[in-house]
Design an enzyme around this catalytic site. Structure first.
Site, PDB file in Angstrom:
ATOM      1  N   ARG A  88       0.796  -1.239   0.000  1.00 53.44           N
ATOM      2  CA  ARG A  88       0.000   0.000   0.000  1.00 53.44           C
ATOM      3  C   ARG A  88       0.829   1.291   0.000  1.00 53.44           C
ATOM      4  O   ARG A  88       0.517   2.222  -0.737  1.00 53.44           O
ATOM      5  CB  ARG A  88      -1.011   0.005   1.155  1.00 53.44           C
ATOM      6  CG  ARG A  88      -1.994  -1.175   1.121  1.00 53.44           C
ATOM      7  CD  ARG A  88      -3.218  -0.958   1.976  1.00 53.44           C
ATOM      8  NE  ARG A  88      -4.026   0.119   1.443  1.00 53.44           N
ATOM      9  CZ  ARG A  88      -3.967   1.361   1.829  1.00 53.44           C
ATOM     10  NH1 ARG A  88      -3.150   1.714   2.803  1.00 53.44           N
ATOM     11  NH2 ARG A  88      -4.710   2.272   1.256  1.00 53.44           N
TER      12      ARG A  88
ATOM     13  N   TYR B  72      -0.109   3.277  -3.333  1.00 51.08           N
ATOM     14  CA  TYR B  72      -1.093   4.359  -3.139  1.00 51.08           C
ATOM     15  C   TYR B  72      -0.588   5.449  -2.219  1.00 51.08           C
ATOM     16  O   TYR B  72      -1.387   6.239  -1.719  1.00 51.08           O
ATOM     17  CB  TYR B  72      -2.384   3.818  -2.517  1.00 51.08           C
ATOM     18  CG  TYR B  72      -2.865   2.516  -3.051  1.00 51.08           C
ATOM     19  CD1 TYR B  72      -3.470   2.437  -4.309  1.00 51.08           C
ATOM     20  CD2 TYR B  72      -2.743   1.348  -2.303  1.00 51.08           C
ATOM     21  CE1 TYR B  72      -3.921   1.229  -4.791  1.00 51.08           C
ATOM     22  CE2 TYR B  72      -3.197   0.138  -2.789  1.00 51.08           C
ATOM     23  CZ  TYR B  72      -3.784   0.082  -4.035  1.00 51.08           C
ATOM     24  OH  TYR B  72      -4.231  -1.103  -4.511  1.00 51.08           O
TER      25      TYR B  72
ATOM     26  N   CYS C 168      14.671  -4.949  -3.764  1.00 47.65           N
ATOM     27  CA  CYS C 168      15.531  -4.120  -4.611  1.00 47.65           C
ATOM     28  C   CYS C 168      14.726  -3.116  -5.424  1.00 47.65           C
ATOM     29  O   CYS C 168      14.673  -3.189  -6.655  1.00 47.65           O
ATOM     30  CB  CYS C 168      16.353  -5.014  -5.522  1.00 47.65           C
ATOM     31  SG  CYS C 168      17.297  -6.205  -4.576  1.00 47.65           S
TER      32      CYS C 168
HETATM   33  N1  LLP Z   1     -17.204  -3.213  -4.252  1.00 47.48           N
HETATM   34  C1  LLP Z   1     -16.494  -3.054  -5.379  1.00 47.48           C
HETATM   35  C2  LLP Z   1     -17.164  -3.203  -6.663  1.00 47.48           C
HETATM   36  C3  LLP Z   1     -15.114  -2.752  -5.319  1.00 47.48           C
HETATM   37  O1  LLP Z   1     -14.430  -2.572  -6.433  1.00 47.48           O
HETATM   38  C4  LLP Z   1     -14.491  -2.618  -4.048  1.00 47.48           C
HETATM   39  C5  LLP Z   1     -13.065  -2.319  -3.935  1.00 47.48           C
HETATM   40  C6  LLP Z   1     -15.276  -2.821  -2.890  1.00 47.48           C
HETATM   41  C7  LLP Z   1     -16.629  -3.097  -3.039  1.00 47.48           C
HETATM   42  C8  LLP Z   1     -14.705  -2.717  -1.509  1.00 47.48           C
HETATM   43  O2  LLP Z   1     -14.213  -1.451  -1.241  1.00 47.48           O
HETATM   44  P1  LLP Z   1     -13.778  -1.039   0.240  1.00 47.48           P
HETATM   45  O3  LLP Z   1     -15.011  -1.074   1.118  1.00 47.48           O
HETATM   46  O4  LLP Z   1     -12.774  -2.000   0.710  1.00 47.48           O
HETATM   47  O5  LLP Z   1     -13.232   0.321   0.101  1.00 47.48           O
HETATM   48  N2  LLP Z   1      -6.155  -2.047  -2.807  1.00 47.48           N
HETATM   49  C9  LLP Z   1      -6.675  -0.723  -2.550  1.00 47.48           C
HETATM   50  C10 LLP Z   1      -8.196  -0.707  -2.537  1.00 47.48           C
HETATM   51  C11 LLP Z   1      -8.804  -1.258  -3.797  1.00 47.48           C
HETATM   52  C12 LLP Z   1     -10.300  -1.288  -3.755  1.00 47.48           C
HETATM   53  C13 LLP Z   1     -10.866  -2.020  -4.933  1.00 47.48           C
HETATM   54  N3  LLP Z   1     -12.292  -2.175  -4.936  1.00 47.48           N
HETATM   55  C14 LLP Z   1      -6.077  -0.200  -1.248  1.00 47.48           C
HETATM   56  O6  LLP Z   1      -5.292  -0.908  -0.628  1.00 47.48           O
HETATM   57  O7  LLP Z   1      -6.350   0.931  -0.852  1.00 47.48           O
END
Ligand code: LLP
Length: 432
Positions: A331, A335, A362
């Site tokens: 992360r 991001y 690396c």
């Molecule tokens: N629904 C859909 C259609 C999504 O694409 C996502 C997340 C969620 C629900 C859940 O979102 P949340 O409640 O977790 O915000 N790897 C990134 C976050 C990617 C989110 C992708 N989609 C990070 O570490 O910040």
């Protein structure tokens, strides 16, 4: 009230519920993910309660943390699941989840995934384009099945989050333009006999820390969803996930005192506020409201423990080199994500040193913080990267041929290994 979590210093030692993290680090080695079961369940139940008054279902976004034991814990407490691949459906089923409470999102579902999900009888395919809807109709037709579907509407609102996790603007690859939805449902109803239009879906982005974009999207889409209900009898509306968590001050922010000390306009979104604003807007629509939270449920429920290997004093900076890398928690690199860094042994003084905490990989992007004032720690000491329960292990890789870390689930005073650390043999398994 802020979201509470199960991590705090007890007798000078950072603990998860009633278990000292240093004991876990000694026993299982590092890097090590540790999750609090109590926090996961608490967050799930608080969201459920915040939505009281609305016919709703919480479909946990499996991508955030897909360990079987985490899924099993949530299934036991009545969660549904939002999945994005055949692999996630497989996990949910293995963990005892019910496919009839699964929604399947994603812009690129393959034929194999569609067939598998149809055979398992999922609740809805959340479809992201007309092309996909037509293909779903075709595959369902070949199997003599009816595919339940919802189209993802892109409401074109600005979620005001990091550009890589913003999804609700027209320039994102997700969903179908707001203006094109009515026409698409009309064509589907007329031309696609193997599709049952069951709902409408949206998701505007992740890590939203203010309520405004949620309200804007909901208010914009209400007339549309009512039109679709009247014309096609759709039964659900998924308003997606995206509820943000507190990454900064994550240890203190678990306390009500911290919360009260924040200026009102800076207090991050709480789940109670989310419910209070959305419930009145949603309760009389006559639709089942689905929620797809990932991060909110598991984010603050997990930490990554790592050990300091070396201190390297350069001419410009001091580097603390630790045994976790960007392959274990990507992360910060991907991001610019902020994770609080705290020593497992409570610091005796308020003294701070300015350091970069970096991993062994690396790549220059392999850091957990840069120029941050931290309590000092030495080679051999353990630290915790806080709020690593969501998109932590789930995004880990074997880059640099590093074995994936172990995962531990703590319930009260009991710690259970829910994923063994990979061995070097595991890392090369399947290769010739
Ligand atoms: N629904 C859909 C259609 C999504 O694409 C996502 C997340 C969620 C629900 C859940 O979102 P949340 O409640 O977790 O915000 N790897 C990134 C976050 C990617 C989110 C992708 N989609 C990070 O570490 O910040």
């Amino acid at each position: 009230m802020p979201a509470m979590h199960g991590f705090s210093y007890k007798n000078g030692s950072l603990s998860c519920e009633d278990v000292q993290l240093s004991a876990l680090a000694e026993e299982y080695g590092t890097p090590l993910y540790v999750y609090s079961a109590g926090t996961i369940v608490d967050h799930f139940q608080r969201l459920d309660k915040a939505m009281e008054g609305v016919d709703h279902e919480v479909a946990y976004a499996v991508k955030a943390n897909s360990n079987l034991s985490v899924l099993r814990l949530l299934a036991t407490h009545g969660a549904g699941f939002d999945i994005v691949s055949g692999g996630e459906l497989f996990r949910v089923i293995k963990a005892g989840g019910d496919p009839a409470h699964c929604t399947f999102a994603g812009v690129g579902k393959t034929r194999e995934e569609i067939v598998y999900a149809l055979e398992q009888g999922i609740y809805s395919f959340n479809v992201e384009s007309e092309e996909e809807l037509r293909y779903l109709n075709q595959v369902a037709g070949e199997l003599n099945l009816i595919a339940p579907a919802a189209v993802r509407v892109n409401p074109n609102v600005d979620a005001k989050t990091h550009k890589y996790i913003s999804t609700g603007k027209s320039e994102n690859k997700f969903g179908v333009d707001f203006e094109a939805i009515s026409g698409l449902y009309a064509r589907a109803a007329a031309e696609l006999p193997n599709i049952k239009l069951r709902g409408l879906q949206m998701h505007i982005g992740s890590q939203l820390t203010s309520i405004a974009p949620f309200i804007e999207a909901v208010e914009k889409v209400i007339p549309l969803v009512l039109e679709l209900k009247a014309k096609y009898g759709i039964e659900f509306w998924s308003i997606g996930g995206g509820i943000g968590i507190i990454y900064k001050d994550s240890l203190e922010s678990g306390s009500v005192d911290w919360w009260a000390a924040q200026p009102e306009e800076e207090r991050p979104l709480t789940i109670e506020r989310y419910g209070k604003e959305l419930v009145p807007r949603l309760k009389d629509l006559g639709l089942k409201i689905l929620l797809e939270p990932g991060r909110y449920i598991v984010g603050n429920a997990g930490v990554l423990i790592t050990k300091c290997l070396y201190e390297k004093k350069g001419s410009a900076k001091t580097f603390k080199i630790v045994d976790a890398g960007m392959n274990d928690l990507i992360r910060p690199a991907l991001y610019e994500g902020h994770h609080e860094i705290v020593p497992l042994n409570e610091p005796a003084s308020a003294e701070r040193v300015k350091v970069d905490v970096v991993g062994p990989i690396c790549e220059s992007g392999d850091f957990f913080c840069q120029d941050r004032e931290l309590p000092d720690f030495n080679p051999g000491d353990h630290i915790a990267l806080m709020s690593a329960g969501a998109y932590g292990f789930a995004m880990a890789s074997n880059y640099n041929s590093r074995p994936l870390p172990a995962e531990i689930l703590v319930e009260g005073g009991t710690a259970t290994v829910i994923r063994k650390r990979q061995t070097l043999e595991d890392v090369i398994a399947g290769e010739l």
